[in-house]
Design a protein around this motif. Sequence first.
Motif, PDB file in Angstrom:
ATOM      1  N   UNK A 187      -1.234   1.862   7.502  1.00  0.00           N
ATOM      2  CA  UNK A 187      -1.495   0.998   6.344  1.00  0.00           C
ATOM      3  C   UNK A 187      -2.904   1.241   5.796  1.00  0.00           C
ATOM      4  N   UNK A 188      -3.873   1.332   6.687  1.00  0.00           N
ATOM      5  CA  UNK A 188      -5.267   1.579   6.272  1.00  0.00           C
ATOM      6  C   UNK A 188      -5.391   2.932   5.564  1.00  0.00           C
ATOM      7  N   UNK A 189      -4.726   3.959   6.104  1.00  0.00           N
ATOM      8  CA  UNK A 189      -4.779   5.288   5.497  1.00  0.00           C
ATOM      9  C   UNK A 189      -4.196   5.263   4.085  1.00  0.00           C
ATOM     10  N   UNK A 223      -6.714   3.479   1.723  1.00  0.00           N
ATOM     11  CA  UNK A 223      -7.845   4.343   1.414  1.00  0.00           C
ATOM     12  C   UNK A 223      -7.443   5.450   0.454  1.00  0.00           C
ATOM     13  N   UNK A 224      -6.213   5.950   0.599  1.00  0.00           N
ATOM     14  CA  UNK A 224      -5.743   7.008  -0.283  1.00  0.00           C
ATOM     15  C   UNK A 224      -5.595   6.500  -1.719  1.00  0.00           C
ATOM     16  N   UNK A 225      -5.089   5.273  -1.842  1.00  0.00           N
ATOM     17  CA  UNK A 225      -4.921   4.693  -3.178  1.00  0.00           C
ATOM     18  C   UNK A 225      -6.254   4.475  -3.859  1.00  0.00           C
ATOM     19  N   UNK A 246       0.558  12.157   0.910  1.00  0.00           N
ATOM     20  CA  UNK A 246      -0.838  12.138   0.477  1.00  0.00           C
ATOM     21  C   UNK A 246      -1.815  11.693   1.547  1.00  0.00           C
ATOM     22  N   UNK A 247      -1.656  10.489   2.103  1.00  0.00           N
ATOM     23  CA  UNK A 247      -2.581  10.045   3.155  1.00  0.00           C
ATOM     24  C   UNK A 247      -2.537  10.977   4.367  1.00  0.00           C
ATOM     25  N   UNK A 273       0.818  -1.224   0.000  1.00  0.00           N
ATOM     26  CA  UNK A 273       0.000   0.000   0.000  1.00  0.00           C
ATOM     27  C   UNK A 273       0.846   1.265   0.000  1.00  0.00           C
ATOM     28  N   UNK A 274       2.129   1.127   0.345  1.00  0.00           N
ATOM     29  CA  UNK A 274       3.012   2.288   0.393  1.00  0.00           C
ATOM     30  C   UNK A 274       3.295   2.813   1.784  1.00  0.00           C
TER      31      UNK A 274
END
Length: 314
Positions: A307-309, A312-314, A270-271, A214-215
């Motif tokens: 990780x969740x953020x 969601x951003x992607x 970003x996130x 996810x980055x």
Amino acid sequence: MCKREIAKKIEAYDTIIIHRHVRPDPDALGSQAGLAEIIKATFPDKEVRMVGDADPSLEFLTVMDEVDDATYKEALVIVCDTANKARVDDQRYKQGKELIKIDHHPNVDEYGDIQWVDTDSSSTCEMIYEFYLSMKDNGYKLTEAAARLIYAGIVGDTGRFLYPSTTARTLEFAADLVQYPFNRPELYDGMYNTQLNVARLKGYILQNFTVSASGSCTVKLTKEIMEQYDVTVLETSQLVSMLGDIEGILAWAFFVEEDDLIRVRMRSKGPVVNSIAALHDGGGHPMAAGASAKSWEETEQIAEELEKACLEFR
């Protein structure tokens, strides 16, 4: 309107004590000391003091004053660059006669008789320069020392003008400030020269970090690792931005072990990360925030939230 009200309070008091947040960065010190320099140059008969714990790595910028409790009794207190009351360095800030908050972070805690909060500013130093510009026709003075401090804070909080918070106004203010004859190369050396021990720890981090699909990325700096590289907790603040240029990383967190807690420093491309920080005794900007964890288990929870953020951003 806020700036005029702040000026009236400054003009009304003989004693002014200026605070900033704990574990200061160049914007905290630059806004605190830059404002102090402006007031002292404009009103040489006023007693202007700065308080907060010393950070040896930033003493090239400014040095704090010793202030006794009695001095607060009839003083105006100004807190710069601090969104949360708990993060004000030296909690005696509450003991002044009146209190002013000047800050560019989201308004987490509303405190002070006057609050000037501008989240569109790149830095609190940018706000201090704006304050000077609005008052210069009233005789307010900006010295070379003040210009150097304010410029340092703007450079620090914009990542040398790389962050999205940098606006046309930011660059206009910076262009004004560099017309003062302070030594910019020397200032940059103080802000960005890397000690050998810190450089070696950078190497360790670059060899050991991992990036999720996810980055998201986390870095764990235990006491043992910091002892191995002879790096202090304060010095680790120099490392937080180092992962921002690496392809594939969207958001990252440094977990730095202290005696009684684990310091969390988060950055993002970003996130939103300040909402995560708010869940863990912290706060900050959407893409740059800090928090505290009580255990390594809590850092795992923060990593999951990061990780969740990113997902969601992607």
